[in-house]
Design a protein around this motif. Structure first.
Motif, PDB file in Angstrom:
ATOM      1  N   LEU A 147      -1.472  40.661 -37.000  1.00  0.00           N
ATOM      2  CA  LEU A 147      -1.706  40.671 -35.519  1.00  0.00           C
ATOM      3  C   LEU A 147      -0.547  39.462 -35.176  1.00  0.00           C
ATOM      4  O   LEU A 147      -0.166  39.224 -33.976  1.00  0.00           O
ATOM      5  N   THR A 148      -1.000  38.224 -35.615  1.00  0.00           N
ATOM      6  CA  THR A 148      -0.227  37.106 -35.610  1.00  0.00           C
ATOM      7  C   THR A 148       1.318  37.148 -35.478  1.00  0.00           C
ATOM      8  O   THR A 148       2.103  36.824 -34.496  1.00  0.00           O
ATOM      9  N   GLN A 149       1.855  37.982 -36.663  1.00  0.00           N
ATOM     10  CA  GLN A 149       3.389  37.990 -36.599  1.00  0.00           C
ATOM     11  C   GLN A 149       3.728  38.835 -35.657  1.00  0.00           C
ATOM     12  O   GLN A 149       5.035  38.754 -35.032  1.00  0.00           O
ATOM     13  N   PHE A 150       3.158  39.915 -35.069  1.00  0.00           N
ATOM     14  CA  PHE A 150       3.779  40.579 -33.861  1.00  0.00           C
ATOM     15  C   PHE A 150       3.513  40.041 -32.793  1.00  0.00           C
ATOM     16  O   PHE A 150       4.346  40.165 -31.773  1.00  0.00           O
ATOM     17  N   LEU A 151       2.291  39.259 -32.534  1.00  0.00           N
ATOM     18  CA  LEU A 151       1.813  39.079 -31.013  1.00  0.00           C
ATOM     19  C   LEU A 151       1.758  37.552 -30.781  1.00  0.00           C
ATOM     20  O   LEU A 151       1.873  37.217 -29.434  1.00  0.00           O
ATOM     21  N   GLU A 152       1.837  36.768 -31.471  1.00  0.00           N
ATOM     22  CA  GLU A 152       1.893  35.175 -31.344  1.00  0.00           C
ATOM     23  C   GLU A 152       3.298  34.684 -31.221  1.00  0.00           C
ATOM     24  O   GLU A 152       4.223  35.223 -31.867  1.00  0.00           O
ATOM     25  N   PRO A 153       3.749  33.920 -30.100  1.00  0.00           N
ATOM     26  CA  PRO A 153       5.129  33.282 -30.195  1.00  0.00           C
ATOM     27  C   PRO A 153       5.236  32.577 -31.373  1.00  0.00           C
ATOM     28  O   PRO A 153       4.449  31.835 -31.676  1.00  0.00           O
ATOM     29  N   SER A 154       6.610  32.653 -31.631  1.00  0.00           N
ATOM     30  CA  SER A 154       6.829  31.755 -32.816  1.00  0.00           C
ATOM     31  C   SER A 154       7.902  31.150 -32.676  1.00  0.00           C
ATOM     32  O   SER A 154       8.862  31.194 -31.966  1.00  0.00           O
ATOM     33  N   LEU A 155       7.926  29.673 -33.348  1.00  0.00           N
ATOM     34  CA  LEU A 155       9.204  28.878 -33.229  1.00  0.00           C
ATOM     35  C   LEU A 155      10.618  29.644 -33.743  1.00  0.00           C
ATOM     36  O   LEU A 155      11.449  29.458 -32.964  1.00  0.00           O
ATOM     37  N   GLU A 156      10.348  30.260 -34.738  1.00  0.00           N
ATOM     38  CA  GLU A 156      11.611  31.032 -35.155  1.00  0.00           C
ATOM     39  C   GLU A 156      12.127  32.188 -34.185  1.00  0.00           C
ATOM     40  O   GLU A 156      13.002  32.445 -34.340  1.00  0.00           O
ATOM     41  N   ASN A 157      11.159  32.563 -33.499  1.00  0.00           N
ATOM     42  CA  ASN A 157      11.605  33.648 -32.292  1.00  0.00           C
ATOM     43  C   ASN A 157      11.747  32.979 -31.096  1.00  0.00           C
ATOM     44  O   ASN A 157      11.613  33.688 -29.863  1.00  0.00           O
ATOM     45  N   GLY A 158      12.119  31.624 -30.876  1.00  0.00           N
ATOM     46  CA  GLY A 158      12.318  31.005 -29.714  1.00  0.00           C
ATOM     47  C   GLY A 158      11.344  30.797 -28.769  1.00  0.00           C
ATOM     48  O   GLY A 158      11.465  31.091 -27.691  1.00  0.00           O
ATOM     49  N   ASP A 159      10.088  30.780 -29.404  1.00  0.00           N
ATOM     50  CA  ASP A 159       8.841  30.776 -28.770  1.00  0.00           C
ATOM     51  C   ASP A 159       8.360  31.888 -27.979  1.00  0.00           C
ATOM     52  O   ASP A 159       7.706  31.950 -26.930  1.00  0.00           O
ATOM     53  N   TYR A 160       8.889  33.196 -28.341  1.00  0.00           N
ATOM     54  CA  TYR A 160       8.509  34.429 -27.822  1.00  0.00           C
ATOM     55  C   TYR A 160       7.867  35.103 -29.002  1.00  0.00           C
ATOM     56  O   TYR A 160       8.026  35.099 -29.992  1.00  0.00           O
ATOM     57  N   PRO A 161       6.917  36.032 -28.459  1.00  0.00           N
ATOM     58  CA  PRO A 161       6.205  36.923 -29.459  1.00  0.00           C
ATOM     59  C   PRO A 161       7.319  38.142 -29.730  1.00  0.00           C
ATOM     60  O   PRO A 161       7.795  38.419 -28.955  1.00  0.00           O
ATOM     61  N   GLN A 162       7.079  38.576 -31.046  1.00  0.00           N
ATOM     62  CA  GLN A 162       7.894  39.879 -31.417  1.00  0.00           C
ATOM     63  C   GLN A 162       7.674  41.031 -30.422  1.00  0.00           C
ATOM     64  O   GLN A 162       8.491  41.717 -29.983  1.00  0.00           O
ATOM     65  N   ALA A 163       6.377  41.277 -30.097  1.00  0.00           N
ATOM     66  CA  ALA A 163       6.038  42.439 -29.121  1.00  0.00           C
ATOM     67  C   ALA A 163       4.969  41.972 -28.240  1.00  0.00           C
ATOM     68  O   ALA A 163       4.295  41.147 -28.218  1.00  0.00           O
ATOM     69  N   ALA A 164       5.154  42.554 -27.183  1.00  0.00           N
ATOM     70  CA  ALA A 164       4.500  42.479 -25.982  1.00  0.00           C
ATOM     71  C   ALA A 164       2.997  43.329 -26.010  1.00  0.00           C
ATOM     72  O   ALA A 164       1.885  43.273 -25.472  1.00  0.00           O
ATOM     73  N   TYR A 165       3.099  44.324 -27.064  1.00  0.00           N
ATOM     74  CA  TYR A 165       1.975  45.265 -27.140  1.00  0.00           C
ATOM     75  C   TYR A 165       2.160  45.811 -28.665  1.00  0.00           C
ATOM     76  O   TYR A 165       3.021  46.042 -29.108  1.00  0.00           O
ATOM     77  N   LEU A 166       0.847  45.884 -29.276  1.00  0.00           N
ATOM     78  CA  LEU A 166       0.971  46.320 -30.849  1.00  0.00           C
ATOM     79  C   LEU A 166      -0.003  47.399 -30.830  1.00  0.00           C
ATOM     80  O   LEU A 166      -1.367  47.163 -30.471  1.00  0.00           O
ATOM     81  N   GLU A 167       0.238  48.745 -31.145  1.00  0.00           N
ATOM     82  CA  GLU A 167      -0.488  49.856 -31.786  1.00  0.00           C
ATOM     83  C   GLU A 167      -0.418  49.677 -33.360  1.00  0.00           C
ATOM     84  O   GLU A 167       0.367  50.129 -33.968  1.00  0.00           O
ATOM     85  N   LEU A 168      -1.538  48.887 -33.999  1.00  0.00           N
ATOM     86  CA  LEU A 168      -1.439  48.660 -35.221  1.00  0.00           C
ATOM     87  C   LEU A 168      -2.245  50.067 -35.938  1.00  0.00           C
ATOM     88  O   LEU A 168      -3.292  50.363 -35.579  1.00  0.00           O
ATOM     89  N   ARG A 169      -1.596  50.440 -37.037  1.00  0.00           N
ATOM     90  CA  ARG A 169      -2.333  51.639 -37.942  1.00  0.00           C
ATOM     91  C   ARG A 169      -2.632  51.471 -39.103  1.00  0.00           C
ATOM     92  O   ARG A 169      -2.138  50.359 -39.701  1.00  0.00           O
ATOM     93  N   SER A 170      -3.955  51.727 -39.777  1.00  0.00           N
ATOM     94  CA  SER A 170      -4.217  51.628 -40.899  1.00  0.00           C
ATOM     95  C   SER A 170      -5.200  52.833 -41.578  1.00  0.00           C
ATOM     96  O   SER A 170      -5.697  53.383 -40.836  1.00  0.00           O
ATOM     97  N   THR A 171      -5.064  53.262 -42.937  1.00  0.00           N
ATOM     98  CA  THR A 171      -5.791  54.255 -43.518  1.00  0.00           C
ATOM     99  C   THR A 171      -7.171  53.525 -44.088  1.00  0.00           C
ATOM    100  O   THR A 171      -7.133  52.568 -44.681  1.00  0.00           O
ATOM    101  N   PRO A 172      -8.177  53.795 -43.455  1.00  0.00           N
ATOM    102  CA  PRO A 172      -9.474  53.406 -44.008  1.00  0.00           C
ATOM    103  C   PRO A 172      -9.762  53.649 -45.601  1.00  0.00           C
ATOM    104  O   PRO A 172      -9.484  54.832 -45.892  1.00  0.00           O
ATOM    105  N   ARG A 173      -9.888  52.631 -46.383  1.00  0.00           N
ATOM    106  CA  ARG A 173     -10.149  52.884 -47.866  1.00  0.00           C
ATOM    107  C   ARG A 173     -11.536  52.328 -48.254  1.00  0.00           C
ATOM    108  O   ARG A 173     -12.306  51.394 -47.748  1.00  0.00           O
TER     109      ARG A 173
END
Ligand code: 6MZ
Length: 352
Positions: free
Chosen positions: A108-134
């Motif tokens: 979630l951090t990787q996609f949604l938090e602004p990062s220095l490496e990304n010029g202080d912007y987040p990668q995504a404005a919105y994330l639909e994360l998917r996962s398989t229950p185990r």
């Protein structure tokens, strides 16, 4: 290079852009709609989880260690089936609620938090994360979904939601349990917005899965399916999946002309994962990619990363593949790229 974690096709495209073009891509509001949790764990997080395991239980199976090293060094796949062999090593490190929560938080951090490496912007404005229950000795499938949801729901609803994946290799009972969990959680007001179908593209009997997606749809969950991802995908399988009345399609690489027409006429959004298809060798070159067909028909698509851990891409670098000049990119104009980003946002599953 722009980031040590980005490599391959996506990195070449990103590195070929001017600072102004990179700035344009960073500022563009983008939706990430096709990202698998265990495929998007940052490598540093995976290493930290391995380290922690070593400290607490003295040993890490050699296969797990070898798997992490392989991911660290960058994978080369001869064909898509080799890809699924990467996951046992990752799964070994996210098989209890606490490490799973750590992994989900990092994704979630990787996609949604602004990062220095990304010029202080987040990668995504919105994330639909998917996962398989185990189910593991440490948690039930319900606990798995709740653990991921707890992390997703730390973000506002306009930013993050969860899609529960069924794996094509699942038994009927397990698939049923997963749908029941998703429906129960949705009814309880939790932020599950849809169901996915993923896993080995040639496994499973889709006739059996149909009823599960009917149940999910009846409960107001939206449906996306990985469809016709490999050359070996059968027409019957693809037709059955279209019969689930999916709201979006993942990949849709090997649809025949009639199926493509059906998809275009019914305006079902297509999740496009460029690097993933190139690295899994289901599409030989960017020029051959089916994205061109959908662009030509102005059909709704969403540009997505699929699995940032093995593919070493990012949402921005996938967009770089659109903007970069050929042969490293498709050479689209900025206003076209802007329109594509808007289409991605419009493909979001709204909770009903
Ligand atoms: C099909 C894929 C996939 O669910 O454990 N997965 N399934 N095609 C793909 N294209 C390359 N990429 C990932 O995340 C990992 C799981 O997602 C599915 C695989 O079943 C993999 O085990 P989760 O969070």
């Amino acid at each position: 290079t722009i980031s040590q974690c980005i490599a391959g096709y996506a990195a070449d495209a990103l590195n070929s852009l001017s600072p102004a073009q990179i700035d344009f891509l960073r500022k563009l509001p983008k939706a990430e709609l096709h990202a698998h949790l265990n495929g998007c764990i940052p490598i540093q997080t995976l290493q930290a989880l391995a380290q922690e395991r070593l400290l607490s239980s003295s040993s890490l199976p050699t296969e797990v260690q070898a798997g992490i090293e392989r991911l660290q060094n960058g994978i080369v796949l001869n064909e898509i089936h080799e890809f699924f062999g990467l996951f046992p090593a990752i799964y070994a490190l996210t098989s209890a609620p606490e490490p799973l929560a750590v992994a989900a938080r990092a994704v979630l951090t990787q996609f949604l938090e602004p990062s220095l490496e990304n010029g202080d912007y987040p990668q995504a404005a919105y994330l639909e994360l998917r996962s398989t229950p185990r189910e593991t000795p440490e948690m039930t499938r319900l606990k798995y979904i709740e653990t991921v949801l707890d992390e997703v729901e730390k973000y506002p609803a306009e930013k993050a939601a969860l899609i529960v994946s069924l794996d094509r290799r699942m038994s009927d009972d397990v698939a049923k349990e997963c749908v029941e969990c998703a429906v129960t959680l949705k009814k309880a007001g939790r932020r599950v917005v849809g169901m996915d179908l993923c896993g080995d593209p040639l496994a499973g009997n889709m006739e059996e899965f149909a009823k599960h997606y009917r149940t999910a749809k009846k409960a107001g969950l939206r449906v996306t399916v990985h469809i016709a991802e490999t050359k070996g995908s059968h027409v019957a399988d693809t037709l059955q999946l279209l019969d689930f009345q999916p709201d979006r399609l993942g990949h849709a690489t090997f649809l025949d002309a009639a199926q493509k027409d059906f998809v275009c006429n019914s305006k079902i959004g297509v999740e496009i994962c460029l690097s993933s298809n190139l690295l899994c060798k289901t599409v030989p070159t960017l020029e051959d990619h089916h994205i061109s067909h959908y662009l030509k028909h102005n059909h709704p698509i969403a540009i997505c990363t699929d699995d940032t851990l093995p593919f070493r891409n990012s949402l921005i670098s996938e967009y770089a593949l659109l903007l970069a000049a050929p042969p490293v990119g498709l050479g689209l104009r900025e206003d076209d790229v802007e329109r594509i980003a808007r289409m991605g946002m419009e493909c979001r599953f709204k909770s009903t």
